[in-house]
Design an enzyme around this catalytic site. Structure first.
Site, PDB file in Angstrom:
ATOM      1  N   ARG A 256     -43.267   0.776 -61.017  1.00 32.27           N
ATOM      2  CA  ARG A 256     -43.406   1.867 -62.235  1.00 32.27           C
ATOM      3  C   ARG A 256     -42.062   2.113 -62.875  1.00 32.27           C
ATOM      4  O   ARG A 256     -41.170   2.861 -62.124  1.00 32.27           O
ATOM      5  CB  ARG A 256     -43.989   3.156 -61.730  1.00 32.27           C
ATOM      6  CG  ARG A 256     -44.592   4.104 -62.825  1.00 32.27           C
ATOM      7  CD  ARG A 256     -44.965   5.612 -62.015  1.00 32.27           C
ATOM      8  NE  ARG A 256     -43.486   6.120 -61.821  1.00 32.27           N
ATOM      9  CZ  ARG A 256     -43.234   7.331 -60.764  1.00 32.27           C
ATOM     10  NH1 ARG A 256     -44.410   7.712 -60.462  1.00 32.27           N
ATOM     11  NH2 ARG A 256     -42.352   7.807 -60.704  1.00 32.27           N
ATOM     12  N   HIS A 260     -43.784   9.134 -63.625  1.00 34.81           N
ATOM     13  CA  HIS A 260     -45.135   9.093 -63.537  1.00 34.81           C
ATOM     14  C   HIS A 260     -45.959   9.382 -64.713  1.00 34.81           C
ATOM     15  O   HIS A 260     -46.801   8.805 -65.289  1.00 34.81           O
ATOM     16  CB  HIS A 260     -45.613  10.382 -62.517  1.00 34.81           C
ATOM     17  CG  HIS A 260     -47.188  10.398 -62.459  1.00 34.81           C
ATOM     18  ND1 HIS A 260     -47.907   9.632 -61.964  1.00 34.81           N
ATOM     19  CD2 HIS A 260     -47.845  11.659 -62.841  1.00 34.81           C
ATOM     20  CE1 HIS A 260     -49.144   9.909 -62.085  1.00 34.81           C
ATOM     21  NE2 HIS A 260     -49.170  11.042 -62.584  1.00 34.81           N
ATOM     22  N   TYR A 269     -36.453  12.194 -57.568  1.00 40.54           N
ATOM     23  CA  TYR A 269     -37.176  11.613 -56.043  1.00 40.54           C
ATOM     24  C   TYR A 269     -36.941  10.250 -56.113  1.00 40.54           C
ATOM     25  O   TYR A 269     -36.807   9.599 -54.968  1.00 40.54           O
ATOM     26  CB  TYR A 269     -38.456  12.152 -55.800  1.00 40.54           C
ATOM     27  CG  TYR A 269     -39.347  11.631 -57.074  1.00 40.54           C
ATOM     28  CD1 TYR A 269     -39.745  10.468 -57.118  1.00 40.54           C
ATOM     29  CD2 TYR A 269     -39.837  12.568 -57.999  1.00 40.54           C
ATOM     30  CE1 TYR A 269     -40.940   9.838 -57.986  1.00 40.54           C
ATOM     31  CE2 TYR A 269     -40.601  12.026 -58.905  1.00 40.54           C
ATOM     32  CZ  TYR A 269     -41.090  10.761 -58.962  1.00 40.54           C
ATOM     33  OH  TYR A 269     -41.830  10.361 -60.094  1.00 40.54           O
TER      34      TYR A 269
HETATM   35  C1  LIG Z   1     -58.473  14.136 -57.265  1.00 45.05           C
HETATM   36  C2  LIG Z   1     -57.042  14.405 -58.008  1.00 45.05           C
HETATM   37  N1  LIG Z   1     -56.130  14.937 -56.955  1.00 45.05           N
HETATM   38  C3  LIG Z   1     -54.898  14.907 -57.427  1.00 45.05           C
HETATM   39  C4  LIG Z   1     -54.584  14.646 -58.943  1.00 45.05           C
HETATM   40  C5  LIG Z   1     -52.963  14.796 -59.482  1.00 45.05           C
HETATM   41  N2  LIG Z   1     -52.651  13.518 -59.697  1.00 45.05           N
HETATM   42  C6  LIG Z   1     -52.548  12.784 -60.979  1.00 45.05           C
HETATM   43  S1  LIG Z   1     -51.914  11.436 -60.798  1.00 45.05           S
HETATM   44  C7  LIG Z   1     -51.701  11.357 -59.182  1.00 45.05           C
HETATM   45  C8  LIG Z   1     -51.090  10.178 -58.361  1.00 45.05           C
HETATM   46  C9  LIG Z   1     -51.912   9.037 -58.490  1.00 45.05           C
HETATM   47  O1  LIG Z   1     -50.894   7.897 -58.150  1.00 45.05           O
HETATM   48  P1  LIG Z   1     -51.553   6.398 -58.009  1.00 45.05           P
HETATM   49  O2  LIG Z   1     -53.080   6.407 -57.553  1.00 45.05           O
HETATM   50  O3  LIG Z   1     -50.609   5.578 -57.277  1.00 45.05           O
HETATM   51  O4  LIG Z   1     -51.512   5.932 -59.608  1.00 45.05           O
HETATM   52  P2  LIG Z   1     -50.375   5.953 -60.554  1.00 45.05           P
HETATM   53  O5  LIG Z   1     -50.290   7.349 -61.349  1.00 45.05           O
HETATM   54  O6  LIG Z   1     -49.019   5.841 -59.900  1.00 45.05           O
HETATM   55  O7  LIG Z   1     -50.746   4.895 -61.492  1.00 45.05           O
HETATM   56  C10 LIG Z   1     -52.146  12.777 -58.682  1.00 45.05           C
HETATM   57  C11 LIG Z   1     -51.899  13.167 -57.155  1.00 45.05           C
HETATM   58  C12 LIG Z   1     -55.712  14.180 -59.756  1.00 45.05           C
HETATM   59  N3  LIG Z   1     -55.730  13.830 -61.047  1.00 45.05           N
HETATM   60  N4  LIG Z   1     -56.970  14.182 -59.089  1.00 45.05           N
END
Ligand SMILES: Cc1ncc(C[n+]2csc(CCOP(=O)(O)OP(=O)(O)O)c2C)c(N)n1
Ligand SMILES: [Mg+2]
Length: 359
Positions: A256, A260, A269
């Site tokens: 990435r 985020h 971080y």
């Molecule tokens: C069920 C749920 N829990 C928490 C969140 C908050 N949240 C949004 S993105 C994220 C991280 C996801 O990381 P990853 O699956 O690695 O995808 P990336 O964003 O890195 O592409 C979180 C915890 C959410 N949207 N839905």
């Protein structure tokens, strides 16, 4: 003692970090025009991405999740999908959806808070983005089950991030796909982070791909900075799904190259220097250097492409900004077919408020 089973997780790469071909290229990649098409799409995604971040920074867009560094994953998947397949995306996947009939302005609408941006696919086949993390693999397994029951030769492609693989739903979906032998391909877009949680804190397993083994089907790692590998492995997995009802898990590795979302500050971080070290692997430069080495790309081509992408993106921004907003009470109208009485008063009340314009 006898060994009752052994497993292996392969890793696929065709074009390495120095843009050297290290394996026999798949047929599609022997056609420079095909590779140019993929290159153009990756550049368009990056130009759009930078614009979207700039719009957010100037208060003209809501929170936006960047694609930077993951362009090959989106483009490779979109190119591998057949029109009749069904795509179940997560929130970073606009780069695949623009290959499925969605317009760039749809995504500005969506991230600008207008739900009409979520209604993108031509024939309304593909699903809207899943923002809840990890729920969509189950939806995909359900759809794949319907295809199988109807004996349709169609595959489902579902994506999620590395963080989503820690959700129970993810394991349940894999389990169902394995036991029912469903025509579904699970792509885990492993960009090494789930907001501030690094991949190393996500699972004790050496690979995410091996999670398929417990579900009874194959898993593999793919270099997500190599669009040729992504396109080839996704196409091959989709074919197995369509023809043999065989599920596959692809862990596609990238990094990435952004916060985020625009609501995040990764400098709090992310260890210093890692992003720069990872940048040498990034997908666009990698393919460009290869195309140049076979005389299939030049600086003139590059400048022309950048100008075209700039125009395309400016046009999308204009469409977004010129689109009249919906009446504010529409937030109630999309939620219920028949509005419960308790909301009727609120609906009337909200009508008195000023409607914000796009951008
Ligand atoms: C069920 C749920 N829990 C928490 C969140 C908050 N949240 C949004 S993105 C994220 C991280 C996801 O990381 P990853 O699956 O690695 O995808 P990336 O964003 O890195 O592409 C979180 C915890 C959410 N949207 N839905
Ligand atoms: Mg992630």
């Amino acid at each position: 003692m006898n060994i009752v089973a052994r497993f292996e997780i392969p890793y696929y790469q065709y074009l390495n970090e120095t843009s050297t071909v290290i394996d026999t290229l798949p047929e599609f990649a022997q056609d420079p025009q095909h590779l140019q098409r993929l290159y153009r799409l990756m550049v368009l995604i990056r130009v759009f991405d930078s614009k979207a971040i700039a719009l957010q920074r100037t208060g003209k867009l809501g929170t936006y999740p960047s694609s930077r560094g993951q362009e090959a994953v989106f483009v490779g998947m979109g190119d591998a999908l057949a029109k009749t397949d069904l795509f179940v995306p997560y929130y970073r996947d606009f780069g695949t959806l623009i290959q499925r009939g969605a317009k760039l302005s749809d995504f500005l609408m969506y991230w600008g808070g207008d739900e009409r941006g979520n209604s993108y696919s031509d024939d309304k086949t593909d699903f809207p983005f899943s923002v809840p993390v990890g729920s969509q693999p189950l939806h995909a397994a359900g759809i794949a089950s319907a295809f199988k029951i109807r004996k349709e030769k169609r595959a489902v492609l579902v994506t999620c991030g590395d963080g989503a693989t820690s959700q129970g739903d993810f394991y349940e979906a894999l389990n169902l796909a394995g036991i029912w032998q469903l025509p579904v391909v699970f792509v885990v877009s492993n960009n090494q982070w789930a907001i501030s949680v690094p991949r190393s804190a996500q699972t004790g397993a050496k690979t995410i791909a091996q999670k398929a083994i417990a579900a009874g089907f194959s898993g593999e790692q793919v270099d997500g900075n190599d669009v040729i590998a992504v396109r080839e492995r996704v196409a091959s997995a989709l074919k197995k799904a369509r023809e043999n009802n065989e599920p596959t898990l692809l862990e596609i590795l990238s990094y990435r190259q952004s916060d985020h979302t625009t609501a995040d500050d990764a400098s709090r971080y992310e260890p210093k220097g890692v992003r720069e070290t990872e940048w040498v692997k990034e997908p666009i430069g990698r393919l460009r250097r290869y195309l140049e080495s076979i005389q299939a790309w030049s600086e003139t081509d590059e400048q022309k492409l950048l100008a075209e992408c700039g125009e395309t993106v400016d046009q999308a921004v204009a469409e977004y900004q010129n689109c009249p907003p919906q009446p504010i009470e529409s937030i109630f109208d999309y939620l219920y077919e028949t509005l419960p009485d308790i909301y009727a008063e609120q609906r009337e009340d909200v009508k008195k408020k000023e409607v914000p314009v796009h951008g």
